[in-house]
Design a protein around this motif. Structure first.
Motif, PDB file in Angstrom:
ATOM      1  N   GLY A  40      -1.034  -4.243  -9.640  1.00 31.98           N
ATOM      2  CA  GLY A  40      -1.721  -5.490  -9.965  1.00 31.98           C
ATOM      3  C   GLY A  40      -2.261  -6.147  -8.709  1.00 31.98           C
ATOM      4  O   GLY A  40      -2.227  -5.568  -7.619  1.00 31.98           O
ATOM      5  N   LYS A  41      -2.738  -7.366  -8.841  1.00 31.36           N
ATOM      6  CA  LYS A  41      -3.291  -8.094  -7.708  1.00 31.36           C
ATOM      7  C   LYS A  41      -2.181  -8.486  -6.725  1.00 31.36           C
ATOM      8  O   LYS A  41      -1.004  -8.522  -7.093  1.00 31.36           O
ATOM      9  CB  LYS A  41      -4.026  -9.338  -8.204  1.00 31.36           C
ATOM     10  N   PRO A  42      -2.558  -8.767  -5.466  1.00 32.54           N
ATOM     11  CA  PRO A  42      -1.554  -9.089  -4.446  1.00 32.54           C
ATOM     12  C   PRO A  42      -0.574 -10.189  -4.853  1.00 32.54           C
ATOM     13  O   PRO A  42       0.628 -10.069  -4.612  1.00 32.54           O
ATOM     14  CB  PRO A  42      -2.399  -9.504  -3.237  1.00 32.54           C
ATOM     15  N   TYR A  43      -1.067 -11.261  -5.475  1.00 34.55           N
ATOM     16  CA  TYR A  43      -0.175 -12.359  -5.882  1.00 34.55           C
ATOM     17  C   TYR A  43       0.909 -11.838  -6.816  1.00 34.55           C
ATOM     18  O   TYR A  43       2.094 -12.140  -6.641  1.00 34.55           O
ATOM     19  CB  TYR A  43      -0.984 -13.467  -6.565  1.00 34.55           C
ATOM     20  N   ARG A  48       6.490 -10.288  -7.640  1.00 33.22           N
ATOM     21  CA  ARG A  48       7.335  -9.240  -8.226  1.00 33.22           C
ATOM     22  C   ARG A  48       8.278  -8.653  -7.171  1.00 33.22           C
ATOM     23  O   ARG A  48       9.453  -8.397  -7.444  1.00 33.22           O
ATOM     24  CB  ARG A  48       6.452  -8.135  -8.803  1.00 33.22           C
ATOM     25  N   SER A  49       7.765  -8.442  -5.978  1.00 28.63           N
ATOM     26  CA  SER A  49       8.564  -7.849  -4.910  1.00 28.63           C
ATOM     27  C   SER A  49       9.643  -8.804  -4.424  1.00 28.63           C
ATOM     28  O   SER A  49      10.755  -8.381  -4.109  1.00 28.63           O
ATOM     29  CB  SER A  49       7.663  -7.418  -3.744  1.00 28.63           C
ATOM     30  N   VAL A 147       3.114  -4.829  -1.099  1.00 20.48           N
ATOM     31  CA  VAL A 147       1.774  -5.362  -1.380  1.00 20.48           C
ATOM     32  C   VAL A 147       0.715  -4.385  -0.870  1.00 20.48           C
ATOM     33  O   VAL A 147      -0.261  -4.079  -1.564  1.00 20.48           O
ATOM     34  CB  VAL A 147       1.579  -6.755  -0.754  1.00 20.48           C
ATOM     35  N   LEU A 148       0.923  -3.891   0.344  1.00 16.51           N
ATOM     36  CA  LEU A 148      -0.024  -2.918   0.901  1.00 16.51           C
ATOM     37  C   LEU A 148      -0.108  -1.653   0.045  1.00 16.51           C
ATOM     38  O   LEU A 148      -1.197  -1.169  -0.271  1.00 16.51           O
ATOM     39  CB  LEU A 148       0.395  -2.531   2.324  1.00 16.51           C
ATOM     40  N   LEU A 152      -2.948  -3.319  -2.575  1.00 17.47           N
ATOM     41  CA  LEU A 152      -4.154  -3.182  -1.750  1.00 17.47           C
ATOM     42  C   LEU A 152      -4.595  -1.733  -1.562  1.00 17.47           C
ATOM     43  O   LEU A 152      -5.616  -1.475  -0.933  1.00 17.47           O
ATOM     44  CB  LEU A 152      -3.917  -3.846  -0.385  1.00 17.47           C
ATOM     45  N   ASP A 153      -3.806  -0.804  -2.112  1.00 18.89           N
ATOM     46  CA  ASP A 153      -4.166   0.619  -2.105  1.00 18.89           C
ATOM     47  C   ASP A 153      -4.350   1.174  -0.690  1.00 18.89           C
ATOM     48  O   ASP A 153      -5.253   1.959  -0.432  1.00 18.89           O
ATOM     49  CB  ASP A 153      -5.446   0.858  -2.921  1.00 18.89           C
TER      50      ASP A 153
END
Length: 211
Positions: A40-43, A48-49, A147-148, A152-153
């Motif tokens: 999903g998106k970074p936020y 979640r993390s 996140v990375l 952010l793939d």
């Protein structure tokens, strides 16, 4: 990028990894094609993390679902402005520790004041993303790396802070899960596809747990 282009790049990465050594080749052959997708998106991944920190997958999922059910729309996390308005008691009801509540509120504040935005993160290089996210109290390297890798793939990351990755390294390659120097030296050899390698390590460990 178009999905077909990404899929072609994934196949190229997997072929490259297959040639690294017999153990990696066997892991890939056992698991099959890489289906690494963004969560999903970074936020979303950031929240979640934070929730998942130091929890089992099952416990993290339960807490995540509660936050979505109680204060989101059942499928998504509350928006930053909603998180900021929620009391500690309300978030404790969903199972968040006081430390996680503080971190979630700091993330929400950073999004609202423009310190962070999904668009801004997408434009930063990997090191800048890690530095920006880790500047928020309660966001450590593991959270930023997720996140990375999962939003952010970015394809060249291995998270030493991820316990499952270290366990999988030990189980498959015989390197002690507590030998940071040796693990980082070993995984550096999988650049520029350390994220894809990590995906296979995660799947390999799941396979062991399901036996």
């Amino acid at each position: 990028m178009p999905s077909t282009d990404r899929e072609a790049r994934l196949r190229k990465a997997v072929l490259w990894l297959k040639k690294k050594d017999p153990t990696t080749k066997k892991i890939i052959q056992t698991i099959g094609p890489c289906t690494h997708k963004m969560m999903g998106k970074p936020y979303y991944v950031l929240i979640r993390s934070v929730i998942s920190q130091q929890l089992s997958v099952k416990a993290a999922r339960t807490m995540e679902d509660r936050v979505k059910e109680y204060y989101g729309n059942g499928k998504q996390f509350p928006k930053p402005e909603v998180f900021l308005k929620l009391s500690k008691a309300q978030l404790r009801k969903a199972g968040l520790s006081f430390a996680k509540i503080q971190t979630v509120k700091l993330i929400s504040k950073a999004y609202l004041d423009g310190t962070i935005s999904d668009r801004k993160l997408s434009k930063l290089d990997d090191i800048q993303v890690l530095e920006l996210l880790c500047s928020i109290k309660g966001v450590g390297p593991w959270t930023a790396e997720m996140v990375l890798m999962s939003s952010l793939d970015r394809w060249d990351h291995f998270s030493y802070n991820d316990l499952i990755l270290r366990k999988s390294i030990q189980n498959n390659y015989g390197i002690s899960m507590n030998s940071k120097k040796e693990i980082l030296e070993f995984t550096s050899g999988f650049s520029p596809y350390r994220t894809i390698f990590s995906w296979y390590l995660w799947r390999a460990w799941e396979g062991i747990q399901n036996l």
